[in-house]
Design a protein around this motif. Structure first.
Motif, PDB file in Angstrom:
ATOM      1  N   ILE A 103       0.839  -1.204   0.000  1.00  0.00           N
ATOM      2  CA  ILE A 103       0.000   0.000   0.000  1.00  0.00           C
ATOM      3  C   ILE A 103       0.873   1.252   0.000  1.00  0.00           C
ATOM      4  N   ALA A 104       1.931   1.250   0.810  1.00  0.00           N
ATOM      5  CA  ALA A 104       2.826   2.411   0.866  1.00  0.00           C
ATOM      6  C   ALA A 104       3.460   2.671  -0.493  1.00  0.00           C
ATOM      7  N   GLY A 187      -6.137   2.549  11.675  1.00  0.00           N
ATOM      8  CA  GLY A 187      -4.683   2.671  11.700  1.00  0.00           C
ATOM      9  C   GLY A 187      -4.094   2.660  10.314  1.00  0.00           C
ATOM     10  N   GLU A 188      -4.606   1.808   9.434  1.00  0.00           N
ATOM     11  CA  GLU A 188      -4.108   1.743   8.066  1.00  0.00           C
ATOM     12  C   GLU A 188      -4.410   3.027   7.309  1.00  0.00           C
ATOM     13  N   ALA A 189      -5.562   3.639   7.569  1.00  0.00           N
ATOM     14  CA  ALA A 189      -5.914   4.898   6.904  1.00  0.00           C
ATOM     15  C   ALA A 189      -4.971   6.013   7.323  1.00  0.00           C
ATOM     16  N   VAL A 190      -4.651   6.064   8.624  1.00  0.00           N
ATOM     17  CA  VAL A 190      -3.705   7.074   9.108  1.00  0.00           C
ATOM     18  C   VAL A 190      -2.338   6.866   8.471  1.00  0.00           C
ATOM     19  N   GLY A 191      -1.903   5.610   8.424  1.00  0.00           N
ATOM     20  CA  GLY A 191      -0.623   5.306   7.794  1.00  0.00           C
ATOM     21  C   GLY A 191      -0.605   5.717   6.332  1.00  0.00           C
ATOM     22  N   ALA A 192      -1.712   5.449   5.631  1.00  0.00           N
ATOM     23  CA  ALA A 192      -1.788   5.807   4.215  1.00  0.00           C
ATOM     24  C   ALA A 192      -1.733   7.325   4.023  1.00  0.00           C
TER      25      ALA A 192
END
Length: 367
Positions: A103-104, A187-192
């Protein structure tokens, strides 16, 4: 002719090497972060190692360069280091801690879109909506941004892939021991979103570095100074956030492997090659190669890290890649048109010069 052809391909070969290096960077960095390593510590060591590696190279190859280092140049490189190294890497590695490498990397494909948006006001790129190439670049930019939003805010169902036979068991052990992976879509949305922010900072660096390369055309020295300034910045930030000295300890494990790899390959080699390629072909050209990173990391993530892929990630990746290649097609069409126009102008100048010489000859003979 052959030598010119080889030299013409060198920037492309350099950028492919950079993307391959970045793919390994994402895998080893993710393992280090999941083992409990702080992203602030990781990027501080990265810049220190990169500076140590680049300084002797810059001295050996560019010590006799006639280009002088002025206060203005140092200030420009300081701004470049703040955006291109410190902010970019802080946001990226903190984001990587809470999302997956695939994703990153997919989100980094919006980099050409942000680069294009920022390059237009500086007249490095054009956005002529009356031409197909201009329309393609604008539509492609919109698709890149839309695809990144899709990946950020939509997860969807799990895409079931067969298990890899070469899955690295150390990845599972590191994740269990560290316990730092993100849990849940939030958490994944924040990371994205943090990764998207890193792309904005990276795009700013591309634009600034394009200007620096014109007045300070020594890529190794420029890269060494950039990494040295970023090392100081990252150490200051890290010292404020991570005050426990135990967090800075490195052992004979994935943490040491990670900082050595990302320092030597991720910063030392890659920054030098990108700086050189920006000077040769421009900022948008360098950012064009980011889709290759997605492919390499997706394969490594599935094969080595047993990474899961979801519908939102897959759809977003497709939209981003389609948008990116629209931008590339538009850029290529403009470059071909510019070459044709330049060739026609040169030919016309040659004809005028020939006619002038002929008239001068006739006048002389008549006299």
């Amino acid at each position: 002719m052959a030598a010119g052809g080889v030299n013409g391909f060198l920037p492309a070969v350099a950028m492919v090497a950079v993307q391959a290096g970045f793919a390994g960077l994402n895998v080893v960095s993710k393992l280090a972060l999941e083992s409990g390593m702080s992203p602030y510590v990781l990027i501080a060591y990265r810049q220190i190692i990169a500076t140590i590696a680049l300084a002797p190279v810059a001295f050996f190859f560019e010590r006799k360069s006639p280009v002088k280092i002025s206060a203005g140049i140092l200030l420009q490189i300081l701004v470049c280091s703040t955006f291109g190294a410190t902010l970019n890497q802080l946001l990226y590695f903190i984001g990587l801690k809470y999302t997956t490498p695939t994703i990153a990397c997919a989100l980094t494909n919006i980099l050409p879109a942000f680069t294009f948006i920022m390059a237009v006001p500086f007249r490095i790129e054009t956005a002529d909506m009356r031409s197909r190439s201009g329309q393609a670049k604008v539509v492609g930019t919109a698709l890149c941004v839309g695809g990144s939003m899709l990946m950020t805010f939509y997860k969807g169902a799990l895409i079931r892939l067969p298990p890899s036979r070469i899955h690295w068991r150390y990845a599972e052990e590191a994740a269990v021991k560290g316990g730092t992976a993100a849990s849940g879509t939030g958490g994944e949305a924040v990371g994205a979103m943090l990764v998207v922010g890193s792309c904005v900072a990276w795009a700013v660096w591309f634009i600034l570095q394009a200007r620096v390369s014109k007045s300070f055309s020594v890529p190794y020295t420029s890269s060494a100074l950039l990494c040295a300034m970023a090392a100081v910045e990252c150490l200051l930030v890290g010292a404020v956030v991570e005050r426990d000295m135990a967090r800075w300890a490195l052992g004979l494990d994935i943490r040491l492997v990670s900082v050595l790899y990302i320092g030597l390959v991720g910063s030392g080699l890659s920054v030098s090659l990108m700086t050189w390629a920006i000077g040769k072909r421009g900022p948008l050209y360098v950012s064009m190669f980011s889709p290759l990173l997605l492919v390499i990391v997706a394969v490594l993530g599935w094969a080595i890290l047993d990474e899961k892929l979801y519908v939102g990630s897959g759809l977003g990746s497709v939209v981003i890649v389609v948008g990116l290649y629209l931008v590339l097609w538009g850029k290529g069409s403009e470059s071909r048109l510019k070459t044709l126009i330049t060739g026609a102008q040169d030919e016309a100048e040659d004809v005028e010069l020939g006619e002038g010489e002929e008239k001068k000859k006739v006048t002389t003979e008549g006299a």
